[in-house]
Structure formats: structure tokens, C-alpha cells
Enzyme design. Structure first.
Site, short mmCIF file in Angstrom:
data_model
loop_
_atom_site.label_atom_id
_atom_site.label_comp_id
_atom_site.label_asym_id
_atom_site.label_seq_id
_atom_site.Cartn_x
_atom_site.Cartn_y
_atom_site.Cartn_z
N ARG A 124 -2.25 -3.29 -7.04
CA ARG A 124 -1.53 -4.56 -6.78
C ARG A 124 -2.42 -5.79 -6.94
NH1 ARG A 124 -0.86 -4.69 -0.17
NH2 ARG A 124 -3.01 -4.13 0.31
N ARG A 175 8.03 -27.65 8.35
CA ARG A 175 8.32 -27.10 7.02
C ARG A 175 9.63 -27.58 6.41
NH1 ARG A 175 3.36 -25.46 5.22
NH2 ARG A 175 2.35 -24.21 6.82
N HIS A 209 9.42 -26.07 16.08
CA HIS A 209 8.11 -26.57 15.64
C HIS A 209 7.90 -26.26 14.15
CE1 HIS A 209 3.90 -27.65 15.83
NE2 HIS A 209 3.54 -26.45 15.41
N ARG A 224 0.85 -1.20 0.00
CA ARG A 224 0.00 0.00 0.00
C ARG A 224 0.88 1.24 0.00
NH1 ARG A 224 -3.95 0.12 4.87
NH2 ARG A 224 -5.04 1.56 3.49
C1 FAD Z 1 2.52 -30.03 4.99
C2 FAD Z 1 1.48 -29.06 5.45
C3 FAD Z 1 0.28 -28.96 4.76
C4 FAD Z 1 -0.70 -28.05 5.17
N1 FAD Z 1 -1.85 -27.94 4.46
C5 FAD Z 1 -2.77 -27.02 4.81
C6 FAD Z 1 -3.98 -26.84 4.06
O1 FAD Z 1 -4.23 -27.53 3.08
N2 FAD Z 1 -4.84 -25.87 4.43
C7 FAD Z 1 -4.62 -25.09 5.52
O2 FAD Z 1 -5.43 -24.21 5.82
N3 FAD Z 1 -3.49 -25.23 6.26
C8 FAD Z 1 -2.57 -26.15 5.94
N4 FAD Z 1 -1.41 -26.28 6.69
C9 FAD Z 1 -1.21 -25.39 7.85
C10 FAD Z 1 -1.40 -26.15 9.19
O3 FAD Z 1 -2.73 -26.61 9.34
C11 FAD Z 1 -1.05 -25.23 10.37
O4 FAD Z 1 -1.94 -24.14 10.38
C12 FAD Z 1 0.37 -24.68 10.27
O5 FAD Z 1 1.28 -25.70 9.97
C13 FAD Z 1 0.75 -24.02 11.59
O6 FAD Z 1 0.88 -25.03 12.55
P1 FAD Z 1 0.65 -24.76 14.11
O7 FAD Z 1 -0.74 -24.26 14.36
O8 FAD Z 1 1.05 -26.00 14.83
O9 FAD Z 1 1.74 -23.65 14.37
P2 FAD Z 1 1.68 -22.26 15.14
O10 FAD Z 1 0.55 -21.41 14.66
O11 FAD Z 1 3.07 -21.70 15.05
O12 FAD Z 1 1.38 -22.66 16.60
C14 FAD Z 1 2.38 -23.26 17.42
C15 FAD Z 1 1.72 -23.91 18.57
O13 FAD Z 1 0.97 -22.97 19.33
C16 FAD Z 1 -0.41 -23.31 19.39
N5 FAD Z 1 -1.18 -22.08 19.16
C17 FAD Z 1 -0.80 -21.01 18.45
N6 FAD Z 1 -1.76 -20.07 18.46
C18 FAD Z 1 -2.76 -20.58 19.20
C19 FAD Z 1 -4.03 -20.10 19.60
N7 FAD Z 1 -4.45 -18.90 19.27
N8 FAD Z 1 -4.80 -20.91 20.35
C20 FAD Z 1 -4.38 -22.12 20.71
N9 FAD Z 1 -3.19 -22.65 20.38
C21 FAD Z 1 -2.39 -21.87 19.64
C22 FAD Z 1 -0.64 -24.31 18.26
O14 FAD Z 1 -1.65 -25.25 18.54
C23 FAD Z 1 0.71 -24.99 18.16
O15 FAD Z 1 0.82 -26.08 19.05
C24 FAD Z 1 -0.45 -27.21 6.31
C25 FAD Z 1 0.76 -27.31 6.99
C26 FAD Z 1 1.72 -28.24 6.59
C27 FAD Z 1 3.02 -28.31 7.34
#
Ligand code: FAD
Length: 225
Positions: free
Chosen positions: A154, A181, A176, A86
Site C-alpha cells: 500500500r 471544519r 467544535h 493491512r
Molecule cells: C483551517 C485549519 C488549518 C490547520 N492547519 C494545520 C497545519 O497546517 N498543521 C497542523 O499540524 N495542523 C493544522 N490544523 C489542525 C489544528 O491545529 C488542530 O490540531 C485541529 O483543528 C484540532 O483542533 P483541537 O485540538 O481544538 O480539537 P480536538 O483535538 O478535537 O480537541 C478538542 C478540545 O479538547 C482539547 N484537548 C484534546 N485533547 C487534549 C489533550 N490531550 N490535552 C489537552 N487538551 C486536549 C483541545 O485543546 C480542544 O480544546 C489546522 C486546522 C484547521 C481547522
């Protein structure tokens, strides 16, 4: 990496020793030498005593395509600030692969490298993409020249465009992120970004990375969506 991208170290706070020191407050016990400290760190990692790892953090400057950024921002514990489309005119920098992958038949979310394709197949794909990027950027410029605001102009740009962030993450949540990743199920482009981050972080927290490789979390087949 990925053409115009990079992962740069900005700064960090803490060390493996700081992680151990943070853990030792539980018993108010002093350090018992390097070997014992390292063993304690491995114990913490193996048994998921995660809070001492949250006491340390790293800041990176990362430039990556927008489609990687969309995956990156799903990690909610990252603290980041992004280049504003922006505020600034976005650069004509697109991720243009030279090696194209085929859709994987088994994993609907995955891709595979072709085994028997003609050499021109890659080149033709690159040419199709490059032409599309050229047209998009020309439309962006034309809209700007017509006085359209940057935030609106954009919208014609594709997700291969590069964006840039400063991002800070604590060591627990970095591990994590890397477990998810750097895994084979993640898209290879974000794996490249994750590899760059790991390469930097490993130099800063070598015991933690040693523990991670020893007690590596195995990611089961991901859901397909
Ligand atoms: C191979 C792969 C494929 C994927 N495919 C898809 C897809 O098709 N569509 C899609 O939408 N996503 C997809 N994702 C994203 C996935 O679902 C997760 O959103 C992403 O990997 C982040 O993971 P996380 O929530 O564990 O990590 P983070 O957000 O970094 O969280 C880290 C930790 O903190 C906890 N946490 C963080 N914030 C909060 C909160 N507000 N409340 C409670 N707990 C919290 C989480 O539970 C986790 O244990 C994919 C991810 C991977 C690695």
C-alpha cells in the site's frame, strides 16, 4: 460525496432534552416546559457550559479520501475505527476532482477557484491525476501479485485513495469540529464531509444547532504553515 465518499448515520444517544436534563441536575430542578428548556439550552451554549453537551453523542460511518482523514484525526476527541489496509486489499477508488483550484496568493494554506482559465485546463489536470492513480494502483497490484504483504504494497498508493471509518463523537466536540471544519478557512473537501455530518446531526439536535447558528464562534484568520 467527493466521488466515492459518504457520511452515513449509524446511531445516536440523547437529545436536546437530555442536554437540558443533564444541566438541571446542577440545581436538581425539574423541566419547566419546552420553551424554558430551549432557553436554558441556548444559555448553556452561549455561556460555554459545555459538559451537558458531552452527555449526548452520535456515531457516523464516513468514507473519505486519506488526505481528509489526516485532517479529521487531528480531532482527538473522536473515537474511531478505520478500515485496515493491512488486513484488506484496498479498492481502486480515488478522489478525482473535476474542478481544480489555484493556489491562493494571500493565504498560503488556501486555494481559489480560477476566474479565467480555458475549459481544457480542468480536464487536463484531471487526466494527469487519473493517469497517476492508474499507475499507482497497477504498481500496488503488481506488488501484491509478487507476494508482498498488503501493509507494504500500500505504500505506493496516494492520499487521494478512499478510506472508511466508524466514528463516535459527543455533541460538544462535534460542534467544535464543525466550527473549525465548516469554516471558510478549512479545505473545501473536509468542509463537504463536515457539512454531511452537520446535516445529520441537526435533525437529531435542532435546538443545539439553532443555538450554534445564533452564537456562532468566529474563527480568526488561521496561521499559515
Ligand atoms: C483551517 C485549519 C488549518 C490547520 N492547519 C494545520 C497545519 O497546517 N498543521 C497542523 O499540524 N495542523 C493544522 N490544523 C489542525 C489544528 O491545529 C488542530 O490540531 C485541529 O483543528 C484540532 O483542533 P483541537 O485540538 O481544538 O480539537 P480536538 O483535538 O478535537 O480537541 C478538542 C478540545 O479538547 C482539547 N484537548 C484534546 N485533547 C487534549 C489533550 N490531550 N490535552 C489537552 N487538551 C486536549 C483541545 O485543546 C480542544 O480544546 C489546522 C486546522 C484547521 C481547522
Amino acid at each position: 460525496m467527493l466521488g466515492h465518499g459518504y457520511v452515513r448515520y449509524i446511531d445516536h444517544f440523547g437529545s436536546d432534552q437530555r442536554i437540558v436534563e443533564t444541566a438541571r441536575i446542577s440545581y436538581k430542578s425539574p423541566s419547566k416546559g419546552e420553551d424554558q428548556d430551549k432557553r436554558l439550552l441556548h444559555y448553556l451554549y452561549r455561556n460555554r457550559h459545555t459538559s451537558p453537551f458531552e452527555a449526548c453523542n452520535i456515531t457516523f460511518n464516513i468514507k473519505m479520501p486519506i488526505f481528509c482523514m489526516r485532517q479529521f484525526v487531528r480531532h482527538r476527541t473522536f473515537r474511531l475505527n478505520e478500515w485496515s489496509g493491512r488486513y484488506s486489499e484496498l479498492a481502486e477508488e480515488f478522489y478525482t476532482p473535476t474542478e481544480w483550484r489555484l493556489q491562493d496568493d494571500k493565504n498560503k494554506q488556501g486555494s481559489i477557484l480560477p476566474t479565467a482559465r480555458s475549459l481544457t485546463w480542468n480536464e487536463e489536470n484531471t487526466a494527469i491525476a487519473a493517469e497517476s492513480f492508474r499507475q499507482s494502483y497497477a504498481a500496488y497490484q503488481e506488488l501484491l501479485e509478487r507476494g508482498v504483504a498488503k501493509e507494504m504494497a500500500r505504500i505506493v498508493l496516494p492520499v487521494s485513495l478512499f478510506t472508511e471509518i466508524y466514528v463516535n463523537v459527543d455533541v460538544h466536540n462535534l460542534m467544535h469540529f464543525l466550527n473549525l471544519r465548516q469554516d471558510g478557512h478549512a479545505q473545501s473537501e473536509i468542509r463537504e464531509i463536515a457539512d454531511g455530518m452537520a446535516e445529520i446531526a441537526e435533525q437529531l439536535f435542532p435546538w443545539t444547532f439553532e443555538a450554534r447558528s445564533r452564537y456562532k464562534v468566529h474563527i480568526e484568520d488561521t496561521w499559515e504553515d
